[in-house]
Every structure is written in C-alpha cells, then in structure tokens.
Design a protein around this motif. Structure first.
Motif, PDB file in Angstrom:
ATOM      1  N   LEU A  97      31.244  87.867 115.832  1.00  5.42           N
ATOM      2  CA  LEU A  97      30.253  88.540 116.663  1.00  5.42           C
ATOM      3  C   LEU A  97      28.973  88.818 115.889  1.00  5.42           C
ATOM      4  CD1 LEU A  97      32.663  91.058 118.443  1.00  5.42           C
ATOM      5  CD2 LEU A  97      31.490  89.131 119.521  1.00  5.42           C
ATOM      6  N   HIS A  98      29.132  89.140 114.614  1.00 11.00           N
ATOM      7  CA  HIS A  98      27.969  89.471 113.795  1.00 11.00           C
ATOM      8  C   HIS A  98      27.163  88.237 113.407  1.00 11.00           C
ATOM      9  CE1 HIS A  98      25.363  91.165 110.812  1.00 11.00           C
ATOM     10  NE2 HIS A  98      25.903  90.421 109.863  1.00 11.00           N
ATOM     11  N   THR A  99      27.820  87.231 112.835  1.00 17.03           N
ATOM     12  CA  THR A  99      27.066  86.094 112.294  1.00 17.03           C
ATOM     13  C   THR A  99      26.728  85.052 113.350  1.00 17.03           C
ATOM     14  OG1 THR A  99      29.069  84.891 111.620  1.00 17.03           O
ATOM     15  CG2 THR A  99      28.101  86.400 109.999  1.00 17.03           C
ATOM     16  N   PHE A 100      27.551  84.918 114.375  1.00 24.45           N
ATOM     17  CA  PHE A 100      27.276  83.913 115.412  1.00 24.45           C
ATOM     18  C   PHE A 100      26.445  84.481 116.561  1.00 24.45           C
ATOM     19  CE2 PHE A 100      31.680  82.087 114.181  1.00 24.45           C
ATOM     20  CZ  PHE A 100      31.135  81.445 113.083  1.00 24.45           C
ATOM     21  N   ASP A 101      26.701  85.748 116.911  1.00 23.09           N
ATOM     22  CA  ASP A 101      26.052  86.342 118.083  1.00 23.09           C
ATOM     23  C   ASP A 101      25.002  87.393 117.737  1.00 23.09           C
ATOM     24  OD1 ASP A 101      27.824  84.764 119.487  1.00 23.09           O
ATOM     25  OD2 ASP A 101      29.216  86.394 119.938  1.00 23.09           O
ATOM     26  N   GLY A 102      24.891  87.744 116.443  1.00 23.00           N
ATOM     27  CA  GLY A 102      23.875  88.706 116.031  1.00 23.00           C
ATOM     28  C   GLY A 102      24.184  90.144 116.387  1.00 23.00           C
ATOM     29  N   ARG A 103      25.444  90.470 116.618  1.00 24.07           N
ATOM     30  CA  ARG A 103      25.822  91.842 116.973  1.00 24.07           C
ATOM     31  C   ARG A 103      26.044  92.676 115.707  1.00 24.07           C
ATOM     32  NH1 ARG A 103      27.780  92.948 122.239  1.00 24.07           N
ATOM     33  NH2 ARG A 103      27.725  91.129 123.625  1.00 24.07           N
ATOM     34  N   SER A 104      25.737  93.937 115.792  1.00 24.25           N
ATOM     35  CA  SER A 104      25.927  94.852 114.671  1.00 24.25           C
ATOM     36  C   SER A 104      27.258  95.562 114.797  1.00 24.25           C
ATOM     37  CB  SER A 104      24.784  95.870 114.617  1.00 24.25           C
ATOM     38  OG  SER A 104      24.745  96.623 115.816  1.00 24.25           O
ATOM     39  N   TRP A 105      27.626  96.274 113.726  1.00 25.04           N
ATOM     40  CA  TRP A 105      28.879  97.035 113.734  1.00 25.04           C
ATOM     41  C   TRP A 105      28.849  98.055 114.868  1.00 25.04           C
ATOM     42  CZ3 TRP A 105      33.518  96.667 111.655  1.00 25.04           C
ATOM     43  CH2 TRP A 105      34.355  97.782 111.682  1.00 25.04           C
ATOM     44  N   GLY A 106      29.919  98.123 115.639  1.00 26.02           N
ATOM     45  CA  GLY A 106      29.993  99.054 116.759  1.00 26.02           C
ATOM     46  C   GLY A 106      29.499  98.456 118.059  1.00 26.02           C
ATOM     47  N   ASP A 107      28.864  97.287 117.985  1.00 29.49           N
ATOM     48  CA  ASP A 107      28.339  96.631 119.183  1.00 29.49           C
ATOM     49  C   ASP A 107      29.323  95.574 119.662  1.00 29.49           C
ATOM     50  OD1 ASP A 107      26.665  95.766 121.209  1.00 29.49           O
ATOM     51  OD2 ASP A 107      25.512  94.436 119.899  1.00 29.49           O
ATOM     52  N   TRP A 108      30.547  96.005 119.955  1.00 28.19           N
ATOM     53  CA  TRP A 108      31.586  95.095 120.412  1.00 28.19           C
ATOM     54  C   TRP A 108      31.504  94.922 121.926  1.00 28.19           C
ATOM     55  CZ3 TRP A 108      36.027  93.297 117.493  1.00 28.19           C
ATOM     56  CH2 TRP A 108      36.040  93.721 116.153  1.00 28.19           C
ATOM     57  N   PRO A 109      31.734  93.715 122.454  1.00 29.55           N
ATOM     58  CA  PRO A 109      31.943  93.580 123.898  1.00 29.55           C
ATOM     59  C   PRO A 109      33.150  94.419 124.312  1.00 29.55           C
ATOM     60  CG  PRO A 109      31.615  91.433 122.874  1.00 29.55           C
ATOM     61  CD  PRO A 109      31.788  92.417 121.760  1.00 29.55           C
ATOM     62  N   ALA A 110      33.155  94.908 125.543  1.00 23.18           N
ATOM     63  CA  ALA A 110      34.208  95.825 125.987  1.00 23.18           C
ATOM     64  C   ALA A 110      35.598  95.226 125.805  1.00 23.18           C
ATOM     65  CB  ALA A 110      33.970  96.201 127.449  1.00 23.18           C
ATOM     66  N   GLU A 111      35.755  93.933 126.104  1.00 19.62           N
ATOM     67  CA  GLU A 111      37.082  93.318 126.010  1.00 19.62           C
ATOM     68  C   GLU A 111      37.562  93.241 124.562  1.00 19.62           C
ATOM     69  OE1 GLU A 111      34.076  89.867 126.514  1.00 19.62           O
ATOM     70  OE2 GLU A 111      34.347  91.929 127.207  1.00 19.62           O
ATOM     71  N   ASP A 112      36.633  93.010 123.639  1.00 24.12           N
ATOM     72  CA  ASP A 112      37.007  92.967 122.228  1.00 24.12           C
ATOM     73  C   ASP A 112      37.307  94.366 121.702  1.00 24.12           C
ATOM     74  OD1 ASP A 112      36.837  90.140 121.454  1.00 24.12           O
ATOM     75  OD2 ASP A 112      34.715  90.323 121.911  1.00 24.12           O
ATOM     76  N   ASP A 113      36.551  95.336 122.137  1.00 27.18           N
ATOM     77  CA  ASP A 113      36.797  96.713 121.713  1.00 27.18           C
ATOM     78  C   ASP A 113      38.192  97.166 122.152  1.00 27.18           C
ATOM     79  OD1 ASP A 113      35.727  99.252 120.559  1.00 27.18           O
ATOM     80  OD2 ASP A 113      36.110  99.967 122.596  1.00 27.18           O
ATOM     81  N   LYS A 114      38.545  96.863 123.381  1.00 23.24           N
ATOM     82  CA  LYS A 114      39.865  97.240 123.899  1.00 23.24           C
ATOM     83  C   LYS A 114      40.977  96.541 123.132  1.00 23.24           C
ATOM     84  CE  LYS A 114      42.641  97.272 128.136  1.00 23.24           C
ATOM     85  NZ  LYS A 114      42.666  96.946 129.590  1.00 23.24           N
ATOM     86  N   ARG A 115      40.746  95.284 122.804  1.00 23.51           N
ATOM     87  CA  ARG A 115      41.790  94.476 122.180  1.00 23.51           C
ATOM     88  C   ARG A 115      41.952  94.755 120.696  1.00 23.51           C
ATOM     89  NH1 ARG A 115      41.874  87.797 122.234  1.00 23.51           N
ATOM     90  NH2 ARG A 115      44.056  87.549 121.613  1.00 23.51           N
ATOM     91  N   PHE A 116      40.836  95.022 119.998  1.00 24.08           N
ATOM     92  CA  PHE A 116      40.878  95.027 118.543  1.00 24.08           C
ATOM     93  C   PHE A 116      40.514  96.351 117.868  1.00 24.08           C
ATOM     94  CE2 PHE A 116      40.022  90.347 119.190  1.00 24.08           C
ATOM     95  CZ  PHE A 116      41.247  89.912 118.708  1.00 24.08           C
ATOM     96  N   SER A 117      40.084  97.359 118.609  1.00 17.13           N
ATOM     97  CA  SER A 117      39.604  98.572 117.930  1.00 17.13           C
ATOM     98  C   SER A 117      40.709  99.271 117.144  1.00 17.13           C
ATOM     99  CB  SER A 117      38.964  99.536 118.933  1.00 17.13           C
ATOM    100  OG  SER A 117      39.882  99.904 119.941  1.00 17.13           O
ATOM    101  N   ALA A 118      41.921  99.323 117.675  1.00 16.27           N
ATOM    102  CA  ALA A 118      43.021  99.956 116.932  1.00 16.27           C
ATOM    103  C   ALA A 118      43.330  99.179 115.666  1.00 16.27           C
ATOM    104  CB  ALA A 118      44.267 100.059 117.805  1.00 16.27           C
ATOM    105  N   ALA A 119      43.248  97.855 115.746  1.00 17.74           N
ATOM    106  CA  ALA A 119      43.525  97.014 114.580  1.00 17.74           C
ATOM    107  C   ALA A 119      42.445  97.150 113.523  1.00 17.74           C
ATOM    108  CB  ALA A 119      43.671  95.555 115.003  1.00 17.74           C
TER     109      ALA A 119
END
Length: 208
Positions: A103-125
């Motif tokens: 997300l960071h290197t390919f899409d230019g997103r910063s830390w904490g700027d997760w798409p909702a589906e990724d946040d739900k799936r991976f935030s605990a991990a």
C-alpha cells in the motif's frame, strides 16, 4: 575466469537495460536467469535489480515455510508465555506487514491510511500483543499459507511493472531517514528473517 566473464557480460546487459528503461520505465526487461532459488540475482520477468529483490523475497519465504510444515491448529495457537505471540499470529503478521509495504510503495499510502477491508483483515495482525493473542487463533495452517501466498502474488505482479529507477528512488520523508524502495522492500525480507528465528524458538518449546 569463465564465471567472471559471465558476470561482466551480465553487468553490460544491466547497463543497456537501464538505458532502455528510461525510455519506457513501466515495461519490464525479460532477463534470462536460472530459477534455482539458491542463486540470488536477476529473474525472468523483472528488471535486473527488481529481479534480484524478488529472488531474496522468494528465498526468505522458503525459509519461513519450512519450519511450519505440518503444524496443527493447537501448535499454531500455542502461546509460550503471557508476552509471546503464537506462530499463527506471526505468520499473519508477516502477511500484514507485506500488505502495508504494498500500500505504501505501490499506492502511496501512509501508515494508518489502510483501506477499510485491509484494516479489518490485518489490523490485529499488525498490532499482535494482547489483541493478536485474543483474535488470531483457531485457524489451520492452510489459512495462513493461503494468505501469505495471496499477498505475495500481489507483490510479484506489481514489481513486474516497476523498474530499477523506481526501486532506487529515495523517499526523503521516511521515518528513519532518506530511504529508497529497495531498502524498504529489503526490510520486508529482514523482517521475515527476524520472525523466522522466533517461530523456530516457539516451535522448539511447544508442549501441546
């Protein structure tokens, strides 16, 4: 001397490839190289430096997978002590970390700027700790292997569309200082190496 000549010739190909890439930066150079996982270097389907990174990602992934083969759900969920993470939790953490770097290197997103589906799936991990221990359990080995493979497939597909210039480009605002994409993705390799040692330690202490 023969091997040295091959190396010099390969460097010459790399130099020519770089010139071509500046004219068409998103078109990969199909660089012929053995698929032997123990030969780190350029790989077919990638520009020379990107392919070298791919070979390191692949080698480290094989090192991660070997010690977890055949583990049961109970073994994957085993917690060594109140502050430890399970093997299953660490495997999902590796997938989550790689997803962040995508997300960071390919899409230019910063830390904490997760798409909702990724946040739900991976935030605990990503968090692990108490939340990881509470939420990441009850999954069989295929769940973790499939997730790792799914995330890695995105990495390989995206890297095939990048060139060496992109890989070496520097982010002057990275939190530990100026850092290029090569270093960021090498950190993904190093991160797996770090957890590989933890996984082996926990596996040696499993009592279930």
């Amino acid at each position: 001397m023969k091997n040295r000549r091959k190396f010099i010739q390969a460097c010459g190909v790399a130099a020519v490839s770089t010139t071509v890439l500046k004219a068409a930066p998103m078109v990969p150079i199909y660089y012929s190289q053995t698929d032997n996982i123990n030969e780190v270097g350029p790989k077919t389907g990638y520009t020379p430096q990107v392919g070298t990174l791919v070979s390191m990602l692949n080698w480290m992934r094989s090192a991660i997978l070997n010690p977890v083969r055949g583990l049961s759900v109970k073994e994957l969920d085993f917690i060594l002590d109140d502050n430890a993470n399970s093997i299953g939790g660490m495997l999902l953490h590796l997938a989550a970390t790689e997803r962040f770097y995508q997300l960071h290197t390919f899409d230019g997103r910063s830390w904490g700027d997760w798409p909702a589906e990724d946040d739900k799936r991976f935030s605990a991990a990503m968090s692990l700790g108490d939340r990881g221990r509470a939420e990441i359990k009850g999954n069989n080995l295929n769940y973790y292997l499939d997730t790792l493979e799914e995330v890695r497939a995105i990495t390989l597909r995206e890297l095939a569309t990048r060139d060496d210039e992109w890989l070496l480009s520097v982010d002057n605002n990275w939190y530990w200082g100026p850092t290029n994409n090569y270093c960021k993705w090498f950190h993904v390799v190093e991160h797996e190496s770090n957890h590989n040692g933890q996984i082996k330690l926990i596996k040696s202490r499993i009592t279930v």
